[in-house]
Design an enzyme around this catalytic site. Structure first.
Site, PDB file in Angstrom:
ATOM      1  N   GLU A 159      -2.787   7.039  -0.050  1.00 53.63           N
ATOM      2  CA  GLU A 159      -4.327   7.125   0.316  1.00 53.63           C
ATOM      3  C   GLU A 159      -5.100   6.045   1.738  1.00 53.63           C
ATOM      4  OE1 GLU A 159      -5.003   5.663  -5.255  1.00 53.63           O
ATOM      5  OE2 GLU A 159      -4.979   4.333  -3.147  1.00 53.63           O
ATOM      6  N   CYS A 181      -8.490   1.654   5.459  1.00 55.50           N
ATOM      7  CA  CYS A 181      -7.466   1.291   4.996  1.00 55.50           C
ATOM      8  C   CYS A 181      -6.796   1.380   4.630  1.00 55.50           C
ATOM      9  CB  CYS A 181      -7.689   0.093   3.926  1.00 55.50           C
ATOM     10  SG  CYS A 181      -6.996  -0.758   2.343  1.00 55.50           S
ATOM     11  N   CYS A 212       5.320   1.916  -3.873  1.00 59.75           N
ATOM     12  CA  CYS A 212       5.391   0.486  -3.498  1.00 59.75           C
ATOM     13  C   CYS A 212       6.481  -0.181  -4.966  1.00 59.75           C
ATOM     14  CB  CYS A 212       4.172  -0.394  -3.789  1.00 59.75           C
ATOM     15  SG  CYS A 212       4.456  -1.775  -2.521  1.00 59.75           S
ATOM     16  N   CYS A 223       3.852  -5.608  -8.476  1.00 53.86           N
ATOM     17  CA  CYS A 223       3.006  -6.765  -8.806  1.00 53.86           C
ATOM     18  C   CYS A 223       2.331  -5.998  -9.945  1.00 53.86           C
ATOM     19  CB  CYS A 223       1.895  -6.922  -8.022  1.00 53.86           C
ATOM     20  SG  CYS A 223       2.718  -7.321  -6.519  1.00 53.86           S
ATOM     21  N   CYS A 227      -1.877  -4.219 -10.150  1.00 53.91           N
ATOM     22  CA  CYS A 227      -1.413  -3.344  -9.105  1.00 53.91           C
ATOM     23  C   CYS A 227      -1.655  -2.008  -9.446  1.00 53.91           C
ATOM     24  CB  CYS A 227      -0.616  -4.101  -7.837  1.00 53.91           C
ATOM     25  SG  CYS A 227      -0.819  -2.507  -6.442  1.00 53.91           S
ATOM     26  N   GLY A 236       1.463   0.654  -0.629  1.00 50.47           N
ATOM     27  CA  GLY A 236       2.792  -0.181  -0.433  1.00 50.47           C
ATOM     28  C   GLY A 236       3.079  -1.300   0.605  1.00 50.47           C
ATOM     29  N   GLU A 237       4.275  -1.697   0.746  1.00 51.39           N
ATOM     30  CA  GLU A 237       4.241  -3.602   1.663  1.00 51.39           C
ATOM     31  C   GLU A 237       4.746  -2.829   2.605  1.00 51.39           C
ATOM     32  OE1 GLU A 237       4.199  -6.338   1.320  1.00 51.39           O
ATOM     33  OE2 GLU A 237       5.089  -6.685   2.972  1.00 51.39           O
ATOM     34  N   SER A 239      -0.791  -6.842   5.579  1.00 52.61           N
ATOM     35  CA  SER A 239      -0.987  -7.716   4.437  1.00 52.61           C
ATOM     36  C   SER A 239      -0.115  -7.809   4.020  1.00 52.61           C
ATOM     37  CB  SER A 239      -2.223  -6.775   3.367  1.00 52.61           C
ATOM     38  OG  SER A 239      -2.788  -7.783   2.160  1.00 52.61           O
ATOM     39  N   LEU A 297      -1.779 -13.821  -2.176  1.00 57.07           N
ATOM     40  CA  LEU A 297      -1.009 -15.307  -2.539  1.00 57.07           C
ATOM     41  C   LEU A 297      -1.197 -14.952  -3.650  1.00 57.07           C
ATOM     42  CD1 LEU A 297       0.480 -17.731  -1.997  1.00 57.07           C
ATOM     43  CD2 LEU A 297      -1.491 -18.809  -1.112  1.00 57.07           C
ATOM     44  N   ASN A 335      -9.607  -5.783 -10.311  1.00 58.99           N
ATOM     45  CA  ASN A 335     -10.440  -4.622 -10.208  1.00 58.99           C
ATOM     46  C   ASN A 335      -9.366  -4.576 -11.555  1.00 58.99           C
ATOM     47  OD1 ASN A 335     -12.055  -2.755  -9.783  1.00 58.99           O
ATOM     48  ND2 ASN A 335     -11.400  -2.586  -7.690  1.00 58.99           N
ATOM     49  N   CYS A 389      -5.984  -0.349  -4.764  1.00 60.10           N
ATOM     50  CA  CYS A 389      -4.593   0.312  -5.003  1.00 60.10           C
ATOM     51  C   CYS A 389      -4.127   0.954  -5.546  1.00 60.10           C
ATOM     52  CB  CYS A 389      -3.575  -1.159  -4.062  1.00 60.10           C
ATOM     53  SG  CYS A 389      -2.517  -0.682  -3.091  1.00 60.10           S
TER      54      CYS A 389
HETATM   55  N1  SAH Z   1       0.935  -4.695  -0.015  1.00 65.82           N
HETATM   56  C1  SAH Z   1       0.267  -5.808   0.989  1.00 65.82           C
HETATM   57  C2  SAH Z   1      -0.426  -3.840   0.874  1.00 65.82           C
HETATM   58  C3  SAH Z   1      -1.723  -4.339   0.136  1.00 65.82           C
HETATM   59  S1  SAH Z   1      -2.114  -4.055  -1.443  1.00 65.82           S
HETATM   60  C4  SAH Z   1       0.256  -6.798  -0.508  1.00 65.82           C
HETATM   61  O1  SAH Z   1       0.528  -7.050  -1.249  1.00 65.82           O
HETATM   62  O2  SAH Z   1      -0.870  -7.418   0.674  1.00 65.82           O
HETATM   63  C5  SAH Z   1      -3.940  -5.118  -0.671  1.00 65.82           C
HETATM   64  C6  SAH Z   1      -3.951  -5.888  -1.941  1.00 65.82           C
HETATM   65  O3  SAH Z   1      -4.795  -5.087  -2.959  1.00 65.82           O
HETATM   66  C7  SAH Z   1      -3.543  -7.338  -1.783  1.00 65.82           C
HETATM   67  O4  SAH Z   1      -4.719  -8.281  -1.393  1.00 65.82           O
HETATM   68  C8  SAH Z   1      -2.836  -6.622  -3.291  1.00 65.82           C
HETATM   69  O5  SAH Z   1      -2.865  -7.796  -4.090  1.00 65.82           O
HETATM   70  C9  SAH Z   1      -4.782  -6.722  -3.898  1.00 65.82           C
HETATM   71  N2  SAH Z   1      -4.462  -5.812  -5.161  1.00 65.82           N
HETATM   72  C10 SAH Z   1      -3.745  -4.718  -5.570  1.00 65.82           C
HETATM   73  N3  SAH Z   1      -4.463  -4.329  -6.705  1.00 65.82           N
HETATM   74  C11 SAH Z   1      -5.922  -5.191  -7.071  1.00 65.82           C
HETATM   75  C12 SAH Z   1      -6.431  -5.647  -8.088  1.00 65.82           C
HETATM   76  N4  SAH Z   1      -5.529  -4.150  -9.229  1.00 65.82           N
HETATM   77  N5  SAH Z   1      -7.624  -5.554  -8.099  1.00 65.82           N
HETATM   78  C13 SAH Z   1      -7.912  -6.735  -6.959  1.00 65.82           C
HETATM   79  N6  SAH Z   1      -7.018  -6.781  -5.622  1.00 65.82           N
HETATM   80  C14 SAH Z   1      -5.984  -6.021  -6.188  1.00 65.82           C
END
Ligand code: SAH
Length: 353
Positions: free
Chosen positions: A88, A101, A108, A112, A115, A158-159, A188, A212, A287, A330
């Site tokens: 995406e 973005c 990934c 998390c 996510c 992805g990371e 990020s 964080l 979200n 994401c």
């Molecule tokens: N892996 C990297 C970059 C991708 S995610 C990272 O974790 O930073 C980009 C951002 O979207 C991150 O801050 C992630 O925690 C956030 N994110 C993912 N899912 C989300 C959700 N459901 N609601 C709000 N933020 C979310």
């Protein structure tokens, strides 16, 4: 693979027998004019036709679906790669900037809990060209809307620091060839400590954002499993090294989850980490995703949390939840398309970026 994976030497090899300046013309066409090889009218017609058919110069991203929101100011694209993997990218126009973005991996591995991409798992690394091509596609779409793409954030799937070499090369191409300023590029990370340490000596002045979301290890272990490998003490240590070495401002991403990380004592813990680092905090209400159906904090709590941070000497901005109606969190669009949701409108390439 993508045409944007080719080095200048590889472009030159495709142009063997042609005058040397054709290499610059081709690179200029691909990266500055954002053109397809077959559109490069500066080249003689026969050469243009040959390049237009060259498999090495094929594009890598096939548009599968597009969603628009915010009266057209936000567009989210789902692309298929040559092997069927999907990624995406999101283009967002604000009054004074246009930001894309982008994804650094298909899927990934960080898992998390909140996510959508993390819930779906890892597919594969993206190549440098597959990363760059997302920027080119967004820059084309921005230009068609009479805007100029000027910011890039690695906050798609992805990371990025788990694909360090290819991401680093992509940053070089985005800056040197496409011409976007390094200080307008943000990487990020969920907290890949060795990657943050490598970024401390990275020659490009890119920005670092750390997702964080929790400032105590018990909660962070739960939300961000990588925390078990790199706990907060190690993460903050790497952040301190980064800030000292680069003198650049660090930012923390904090998705506000109702009742989980949005209370006064969460603000206390966050401030204790953010303030000594001089870090800025980006707040975004969570979200909700299918695998983590917990609500984001309500607006009053978001405001109170921001005020609590300010009272503790930490600057925080609220990120608008852009494109909420288009699953802009994401991985959400990919998840929905995979589930065969009819609201994900399939597109042909016509009219696509
Ligand atoms: N892996 C990297 C970059 C991708 S995610 C990272 O974790 O930073 C980009 C951002 O979207 C991150 O801050 C992630 O925690 C956030 N994110 C993912 N899912 C989300 C959700 N459901 N609601 C709000 N933020 C979310």
């Amino acid at each position: 693979m993508s045409r944007y994976d080719l080095t200048r030497a590889e472009l030159a090899a495709l142009l063997r027998g042609e005058p040397a300046y054709r290499v610059n013309q081709l690179a200029d066409g691909l990266y500055r004019q954002l053109a397809e090889p077959a559109e490069l009218t500066a080249l003689p017609a026969a050469l243009r036709a040959r390049l237009g058919r060259a498999p090495e110069l094929a594009g890598a991203l096939d548009l599968v679906a597009e969603q628009r929101a915010d009266a057209g100011a936000t567009a989210k694209w789902l692309f298929a790669l040559h092997d069927g993997a999907q990624i995406e990218a999101v283009l967002m126009h604000a009054p004074r900037r246009s930001t894309v973005c982008i994804s650094s991996q298909a899927g990934c591995a960080m898992a998390c809990s909140f996510c959508a991409t993390g819930q779906a798992g890892f597919v594969r690394q993206l190549s440098t060209g597959e990363i760059v091509e997302q920027v080119v596609r967004a820059a084309r779409a921005a230009r068609a809307a009479e805007r100029r793409l000027d910011h890039v954030v690695f906050m798609g799937m992805g990371e990025p620091l788990a694909n360090f070499e290819r991401v680093a090369r992509a940053v070089g191409v985005i800056v040197d060839e496409i011409g976007i300023a390094a200080r307008h590029v943000t990487i990020s990370t969920v907290g890949v400590v060795p990657g943050i340490r490598r970024l401390s000596t990275f020659p490009r002045q890119v920005n670092l954002a750390v997702s964080l979301h929790a400032a105590n290890d018990a909660l962070r272990d739960e939300l961000v499993p990588l925390n078990r490998r790199y706990p907060l003490s190690e993460l903050t240590d790497a952040c301190a090294t980064y800030v000292a070495a680069t003198r650049r401002r660090l930012s923390f991403e904090w998705a506000l989850i109702a009742g989980r990380n949005d209370r006064e004592r969460d603000a206390d813990e966050l401030a204790a980490i953010a303030r000594p680092l001089g870090a800025h905090v980006n707040l975004i209400p969570l979200n909700p995703t299918p695998g983590f159906p917990v609500l984001g904090s309500p607006p009053a709590r978001v405001d109170a949390f921001r005020a609590a941070l300010a009272a503790r000497g930490v600057n925080a901005t609220l990120r608008r939840t852009r494109g909420r109606t288009i699953d802009a969190a994401c991985g959400q669009l990919a998840a929905r398309a995979a589930a065969g949701d009819a609201s994900v409108r399939a597109l042909s390439m016509r009219g696509a970026p």
